[in-house]
Write a protein that holds these residues in place. Structure first.
Motif, PDB file in Angstrom:
ATOM      1  N   LYS A 133       0.820  -1.215   0.000  1.00 10.76           N
ATOM      2  CA  LYS A 133       0.000   0.000   0.000  1.00 10.76           C
ATOM      3  C   LYS A 133       0.851   1.261   0.000  1.00 10.76           C
ATOM      4  N   GLY A 134       2.034   1.176   0.619  1.00 10.11           N
ATOM      5  CA  GLY A 134       2.868   2.366   0.760  1.00 10.11           C
ATOM      6  C   GLY A 134       3.893   2.571  -0.329  1.00 10.11           C
ATOM      7  N   LEU A 135       4.199   1.506  -1.104  1.00 11.42           N
ATOM      8  CA  LEU A 135       5.254   1.576  -2.108  1.00 11.42           C
ATOM      9  C   LEU A 135       4.830   0.822  -3.376  1.00 11.42           C
ATOM     10  N   PRO A 136       5.418   1.155  -4.533  1.00 12.76           N
ATOM     11  CA  PRO A 136       5.092   0.443  -5.777  1.00 12.76           C
ATOM     12  C   PRO A 136       5.828  -0.898  -5.854  1.00 12.76           C
ATOM     13  N   ILE A 137       5.431  -1.829  -4.991  1.00 11.70           N
ATOM     14  CA  ILE A 137       6.110  -3.124  -4.931  1.00 11.70           C
ATOM     15  C   ILE A 137       5.112  -4.266  -4.857  1.00 11.70           C
ATOM     16  N   GLN A 138       5.593  -5.431  -5.206  1.00 11.88           N
ATOM     17  CA  GLN A 138       4.848  -6.672  -4.978  1.00 11.88           C
ATOM     18  C   GLN A 138       5.698  -7.550  -4.078  1.00 11.88           C
ATOM     19  N   VAL A 139       5.120  -7.938  -2.945  1.00 14.86           N
ATOM     20  CA  VAL A 139       5.841  -8.752  -1.968  1.00 14.86           C
ATOM     21  C   VAL A 139       5.443 -10.215  -2.136  1.00 14.86           C
ATOM     22  N   ASN A 140       6.424 -11.069  -2.331  1.00 18.43           N
ATOM     23  CA  ASN A 140       6.200 -12.510  -2.481  1.00 18.43           C
ATOM     24  C   ASN A 140       6.692 -13.222  -1.232  1.00 18.43           C
ATOM     25  N   ILE A 141       5.759 -13.785  -0.456  1.00 21.69           N
ATOM     26  CA  ILE A 141       6.121 -14.460   0.786  1.00 21.69           C
ATOM     27  C   ILE A 141       6.634 -15.867   0.466  1.00 21.69           C
ATOM     28  N   VAL A 142       7.833 -16.172   0.948  1.00 19.54           N
ATOM     29  CA  VAL A 142       8.442 -17.488   0.712  1.00 19.54           C
ATOM     30  C   VAL A 142       8.815 -18.086   2.065  1.00 19.54           C
ATOM     31  N   SER A 143       8.259 -19.242   2.367  1.00 22.24           N
ATOM     32  CA  SER A 143       8.537 -19.912   3.641  1.00 22.24           C
ATOM     33  C   SER A 143       9.791 -20.759   3.529  1.00 22.24           C
TER      34      SER A 143
END
Length: 222
Positions: free
Chosen positions: A28-38
């Motif tokens: 929401k705060g930055l032009p990014i896509q976060v990919n969660i990797v366990s």
């Protein structure tokens, strides 16, 4: 990075409410896509051909020795340099606990709020670093003293004068001190530094020092 770019970031974490909230806050705060990797996904990278992004966000407490090995195996499969960011770091944690991250570009502490995280992440995405002065100095000193690096071809391609400047830079010399040592003007030093940074893809002195830690053998830095 342009305003239209969406930056891909890997968040090394279990998929939990906390990690999803962090992902939402960052997106929401930055032009990014976060990919969660366990850690389980990291362990399976060898067989499924998965990859981690060039920018990796890691919870200080998440990677134990076994998980860290999975992460390192996944990192070695990447064809580009991984930039590492540690968050949830205890304020009292000694710098030595961060030395296992060879490409550290940012550290965020437990008491840092979301606005500070967003500010620091924005700097990192624009090729700056987010390290306290003490951590930066300790980090550089640690790797400067570690004789585990062989000299890369990129360093060999620098001119003799550029190598002299890199050596003095590694000793903490300022532009004025470098100029005095080499009997040239400060503007000449700045020009050489500009050319060096361009050749090694560094944006500032600290990035150049970290590059030196990974590309110049100790005996060539003394």
């Amino acid at each position: 990075m342009t305003n239209n770019d969406v930056y891909q970031i890997t968040l090394i974490s279990d998929i939990s409410m906390q990690s999803k909230l962090l992902k939402d806050s960052l997106e929401k705060g930055l032009p990014i896509q976060v990919n969660i990797v366990s850690s389980d996904a990291l362990r399976a990278f060898d067989s499924n051909g998965g990859k981690i992004d060039e920018l990796v966000l890691i919870d200080f407490h998440y990677l134990d020795d076994e998980k860290f090995e999975y992460y390192n195996n996944a990192k070695t499969q990447s064809k580009s340099t991984i930039k590492e960011i540690v968050f949830n770091c205890p304020a009292e944690a000694p710098s030595s606990q961060l030395f296992k991250w060879r490409n550290l570009v940012g550290v965020f502490y437990i008491d840092d709020d979301v606005s500070l995280l967003l500010k620091g992440m924005d700097k990192i995405m624009n090729d700056e670093m987010w390290l306290s002065r003490k951590v930066a100095q300790d980090y550089i000193e640690h790797f400067r003293c570690a004789n585990t690096v062989t000299t890369s071809q990129a360093y060999a391609n620098l001119t003799k004068r550029e190598k002299e400047i890199m050596r003095l830079l590694g000793h903490g010399a300022s532009n004025v001190q470098i100029a005095d040592e080499l009997f040239v003007s400060e503007n000449t030093v700045k020009t050489h530094l500009h050319n060096i940074f361009k050749k090694i893809n560094a944006k500032n002195r600290l990035q150049a020092l970290l590059w030196a830690n990974n590309n110049i053998a100790l005996e060539e830095r003394v």
